[in-house]
Design a protein around this motif. Structure first.
Motif, PDB file in Angstrom:
ATOM      1  N   ALA A   1       0.836  -1.201   0.000  1.00  0.00           N
ATOM      2  CA  ALA A   1       0.000   0.000   0.000  1.00  0.00           C
ATOM      3  C   ALA A   1       0.869   1.248   0.000  1.00  0.00           C
ATOM      4  O   ALA A   1       2.011   1.222   0.473  1.00  0.00           O
ATOM      5  CB  ALA A   1      -0.914   0.008   1.222  1.00  0.00           C
ATOM      6  N   ILE A   2       0.329   2.329  -0.549  1.00  0.00           N
ATOM      7  CA  ILE A   2       1.010   3.616  -0.479  1.00  0.00           C
ATOM      8  C   ILE A   2       0.860   4.143   0.947  1.00  0.00           C
ATOM      9  O   ILE A   2      -0.243   4.463   1.383  1.00  0.00           O
ATOM     10  CB  ILE A   2       0.419   4.615  -1.492  1.00  0.00           C
ATOM     11  N   GLU A   3       1.970   4.196   1.671  1.00  0.00           N
ATOM     12  CA  GLU A   3       1.958   4.630   3.068  1.00  0.00           C
ATOM     13  C   GLU A   3       2.290   6.113   3.202  1.00  0.00           C
ATOM     14  O   GLU A   3       1.787   6.793   4.097  1.00  0.00           O
ATOM     15  CB  GLU A   3       2.943   3.797   3.877  1.00  0.00           C
ATOM     16  N   SER A   4       3.170   6.599   2.331  1.00  0.00           N
ATOM     17  CA  SER A   4       3.571   8.006   2.344  1.00  0.00           C
ATOM     18  C   SER A   4       4.333   8.292   1.059  1.00  0.00           C
ATOM     19  O   SER A   4       4.821   7.372   0.387  1.00  0.00           O
ATOM     20  CB  SER A   4       4.471   8.316   3.551  1.00  0.00           C
ATOM     21  N   GLU A   5       4.460   9.561   0.709  1.00  0.00           N
ATOM     22  CA  GLU A   5       5.221   9.930  -0.479  1.00  0.00           C
ATOM     23  C   GLU A   5       6.690   9.571  -0.314  1.00  0.00           C
ATOM     24  O   GLU A   5       7.318   9.019  -1.226  1.00  0.00           O
ATOM     25  CB  GLU A   5       5.074  11.428  -0.749  1.00  0.00           C
TER      26      GLU A   5
ATOM     27  N   ILE B   1       6.200  -8.758  -7.182  1.00  0.00           N
ATOM     28  CA  ILE B   1       6.818  -8.913  -5.863  1.00  0.00           C
ATOM     29  C   ILE B   1       6.536  -7.671  -5.027  1.00  0.00           C
ATOM     30  O   ILE B   1       6.909  -6.558  -5.416  1.00  0.00           O
ATOM     31  CB  ILE B   1       8.355  -9.113  -5.975  1.00  0.00           C
ATOM     32  N   GLU B   2       5.887  -7.846  -3.910  1.00  0.00           N
ATOM     33  CA  GLU B   2       5.728  -6.734  -2.989  1.00  0.00           C
ATOM     34  C   GLU B   2       6.950  -6.684  -2.072  1.00  0.00           C
ATOM     35  O   GLU B   2       7.387  -7.717  -1.541  1.00  0.00           O
ATOM     36  CB  GLU B   2       4.438  -6.869  -2.190  1.00  0.00           C
ATOM     37  N   THR B   3       7.488  -5.478  -1.915  1.00  0.00           N
ATOM     38  CA  THR B   3       8.730  -5.325  -1.170  1.00  0.00           C
ATOM     39  C   THR B   3       8.679  -4.045  -0.339  1.00  0.00           C
ATOM     40  O   THR B   3       7.991  -3.083  -0.691  1.00  0.00           O
ATOM     41  CB  THR B   3       9.937  -5.313  -2.137  1.00  0.00           C
ATOM     42  N   HIS B   4       9.433  -4.059   0.760  1.00  0.00           N
ATOM     43  CA  HIS B   4       9.355  -2.966   1.735  1.00  0.00           C
ATOM     44  C   HIS B   4      10.672  -2.922   2.503  1.00  0.00           C
ATOM     45  O   HIS B   4      11.277  -3.963   2.764  1.00  0.00           O
ATOM     46  CB  HIS B   4       8.192  -3.251   2.703  1.00  0.00           C
ATOM     47  N   PRO B   5      11.156  -1.738   2.872  1.00  0.00           N
ATOM     48  CA  PRO B   5      12.417  -1.661   3.633  1.00  0.00           C
ATOM     49  C   PRO B   5      12.300  -2.186   5.051  1.00  0.00           C
ATOM     50  O   PRO B   5      13.320  -2.465   5.688  1.00  0.00           O
ATOM     51  CB  PRO B   5      12.744  -0.168   3.624  1.00  0.00           C
ATOM     52  N   ASP B   6      11.096  -2.347   5.556  1.00  0.00           N
ATOM     53  CA  ASP B   6      10.892  -2.879   6.908  1.00  0.00           C
ATOM     54  C   ASP B   6       9.543  -3.600   6.948  1.00  0.00           C
ATOM     55  O   ASP B   6       8.563  -3.071   7.480  1.00  0.00           O
ATOM     56  CB  ASP B   6      10.929  -1.753   7.934  1.00  0.00           C
ATOM     57  N   PRO B   7       9.458  -4.816   6.380  1.00  0.00           N
ATOM     58  CA  PRO B   7       8.178  -5.516   6.288  1.00  0.00           C
ATOM     59  C   PRO B   7       7.454  -5.665   7.622  1.00  0.00           C
ATOM     60  O   PRO B   7       6.217  -5.602   7.668  1.00  0.00           O
ATOM     61  CB  PRO B   7       8.567  -6.893   5.725  1.00  0.00           C
ATOM     62  N   ALA B   8       8.190  -5.830   8.704  1.00  0.00           N
ATOM     63  CA  ALA B   8       7.562  -6.015  10.009  1.00  0.00           C
ATOM     64  C   ALA B   8       6.752  -4.789  10.430  1.00  0.00           C
ATOM     65  O   ALA B   8       5.815  -4.900  11.222  1.00  0.00           O
ATOM     66  CB  ALA B   8       8.618  -6.329  11.067  1.00  0.00           C
ATOM     67  N   CYS B   9       7.113  -3.632   9.896  1.00  0.00           N
ATOM     68  CA  CYS B   9       6.404  -2.393  10.238  1.00  0.00           C
ATOM     69  C   CYS B   9       5.494  -1.901   9.123  1.00  0.00           C
ATOM     70  O   CYS B   9       4.900  -0.819   9.242  1.00  0.00           O
ATOM     71  CB  CYS B   9       7.416  -1.308  10.601  1.00  0.00           C
ATOM     72  N   ALA B  10       5.394  -2.663   8.053  1.00  0.00           N
ATOM     73  CA  ALA B  10       4.517  -2.264   6.957  1.00  0.00           C
ATOM     74  C   ALA B  10       3.076  -2.243   7.429  1.00  0.00           C
ATOM     75  O   ALA B  10       2.673  -3.042   8.287  1.00  0.00           O
ATOM     76  CB  ALA B  10       4.677  -3.224   5.783  1.00  0.00           C
TER      77      ALA B  10
ATOM     78  N   ALA C   1       3.564  -9.619   6.415  1.00  0.00           N
ATOM     79  CA  ALA C   1       3.935 -11.015   6.690  1.00  0.00           C
ATOM     80  C   ALA C   1       4.429 -11.759   5.463  1.00  0.00           C
ATOM     81  O   ALA C   1       5.067 -12.802   5.602  1.00  0.00           O
ATOM     82  CB  ALA C   1       2.747 -11.756   7.293  1.00  0.00           C
ATOM     83  N   ASN C   2       4.137 -11.251   4.261  1.00  0.00           N
ATOM     84  CA  ASN C   2       4.591 -11.985   3.077  1.00  0.00           C
ATOM     85  C   ASN C   2       5.339 -11.100   2.074  1.00  0.00           C
ATOM     86  O   ASN C   2       5.518 -11.470   0.921  1.00  0.00           O
ATOM     87  CB  ASN C   2       3.426 -12.691   2.375  1.00  0.00           C
ATOM     88  N   MET C   3       5.821  -9.942   2.517  1.00  0.00           N
ATOM     89  CA  MET C   3       6.606  -9.083   1.628  1.00  0.00           C
ATOM     90  C   MET C   3       8.096  -9.414   1.711  1.00  0.00           C
ATOM     91  O   MET C   3       8.585  -9.857   2.747  1.00  0.00           O
ATOM     92  CB  MET C   3       6.384  -7.610   1.967  1.00  0.00           C
ATOM     93  N   LEU C   4       8.790  -9.158   0.604  1.00  0.00           N
ATOM     94  CA  LEU C   4      10.239  -9.342   0.545  1.00  0.00           C
ATOM     95  C   LEU C   4      10.923  -8.104   1.102  1.00  0.00           C
ATOM     96  O   LEU C   4      10.555  -6.973   0.765  1.00  0.00           O
ATOM     97  CB  LEU C   4      10.676  -9.568  -0.896  1.00  0.00           C
ATOM     98  N   HIS C   5      11.934  -8.302   1.944  1.00  0.00           N
ATOM     99  CA  HIS C   5      12.714  -7.163   2.426  1.00  0.00           C
ATOM    100  C   HIS C   5      13.421  -6.528   1.246  1.00  0.00           C
ATOM    101  O   HIS C   5      14.031  -7.215   0.411  1.00  0.00           O
ATOM    102  CB  HIS C   5      13.732  -7.613   3.473  1.00  0.00           C
ATOM    103  N   LEU C   6      13.355  -5.214   1.137  1.00  0.00           N
ATOM    104  CA  LEU C   6      13.932  -4.498   0.008  1.00  0.00           C
ATOM    105  C   LEU C   6      15.421  -4.779  -0.156  1.00  0.00           C
ATOM    106  O   LEU C   6      15.929  -4.816  -1.280  1.00  0.00           O
ATOM    107  CB  LEU C   6      13.689  -2.995   0.185  1.00  0.00           C
TER     108      LEU C   6
END
Length: 271
Positions: free
Chosen positions: A25-29, A234-243, A248-253
């Protein structure tokens, strides 16, 4: 927005797979631009065609209190800014027919969520925007039955269609991937993508928060490339635990470049 040619994404010998990737999801710019910049640097280096993914709103949540978004217009404007800043196409989900034209004003690809892939009015509304339409295969459907989704869009005057597999329901709290479905859906004449993160979801948890098995993302991706998938999601995030959604199923960036490097080598070995 980018008017990219869908034909270039179809599987042909010598071409790389393409990638749809970004946060759930778009969390912030700031977060969206940060993730996009990192992925663009990686995909440029590896010569992987790239589409930035981010949901402007999450409509399918287990609990009513779950995060749904930062505001439709605000999130869509962020998606538009990502596209313009990095000169890449963008993709987002839509959930109701009325959303199609609204989202199409900001993004290049409209995505139909898996649970909504049979909603005729939604598919037709997406088709009539003349945007590329990416339809997620329902967890409850066979690969063969997705030809009807393609037909609804094409018969509405739009042949710019992508199909994405995201696993099949296996019991109440797990999914399984049937890789026979990828080449079967390719026979419909459209690019076929493997969703490497949502196919590892563990839905319907008693906590009301969907679980996942992100340690198997590489396994799903490698198998998809081996059988000839045109693209990966692939959904990815710099901190999946805080997304705020689907952590729970995103790849760490930080793990994305290594994985994509392996997949490029694998693609070259199997074509």
């Amino acid at each position: 927005m980018i008017n990219f040619e869908l034909e270039k994404l179809k599987h042909t010998a010598g071409n790389n797979f393409f990638l749809m990737a970004g946060p759930c999801a778009i969390e912030s710019e700031e977060m969206a631009l940060r993730i996009a910049e990192r992925i663009v640097n990686i995909t440029d280096k590896l010569e992987i065609p790239y589409i930035f993914k981010g949901s402007y709103r999450k409509a399918n949540r287990s609990k009513g209190s779950s995060f749904t978004g930062i505001g439709d217009e605000k999130a869509l404007k962020i998606l538009e800014k990502v596209g313009k800043t990095f000169d890449v196409p963008t993709v987002t989900d839509i959930h109701e027919s009325a959303e199609a034209a609204m989202a199409a004003a900001y993004v290049d690809v409209l995505q139909i969520p898996a649970f909504l892939c049979r909603q005729t009015d939604l598919l037709i509304a997406a088709a009539k925007t003349n945007k590329v339409v990416n339809v997620k295969k329902g967890q409850f459907l066979s690969a063969g039955s997705m030809k009807f989704a393609v037909e609804k869009i094409v018969e509405s005057g739009n042949n710019r269609v992508i199909l994405t597999d995201r696993g099949n329901t296996f019991g109440y709290q797990d999914l399984i991937v049937d890789y026979r479905g990828l080449p079967e859906m390719q026979t419909f004449g459209v690019p076929v993508v493997m969703d490497c993160t949502h196919s590892l979801q563990q839905p319907n948890q008693s906590s009301g928060v969907t679980g996942g098995k992100p340690e198997l993302i590489a396994t799903i991706a490698k198998a998809a490339i081996a059988v000839g998938a045109d693209g990966l999601f692939i959904e990815t995030h710099p901190d999946p635990a805080c997304a705020k959604s689907d952590g729970a199923n995103m790849l760490h960036l930080d793990r994305l470049e290594e994985l994509l490097t392996q997949l490029v080598r694998l693609r070259k070995a199997v074509i």
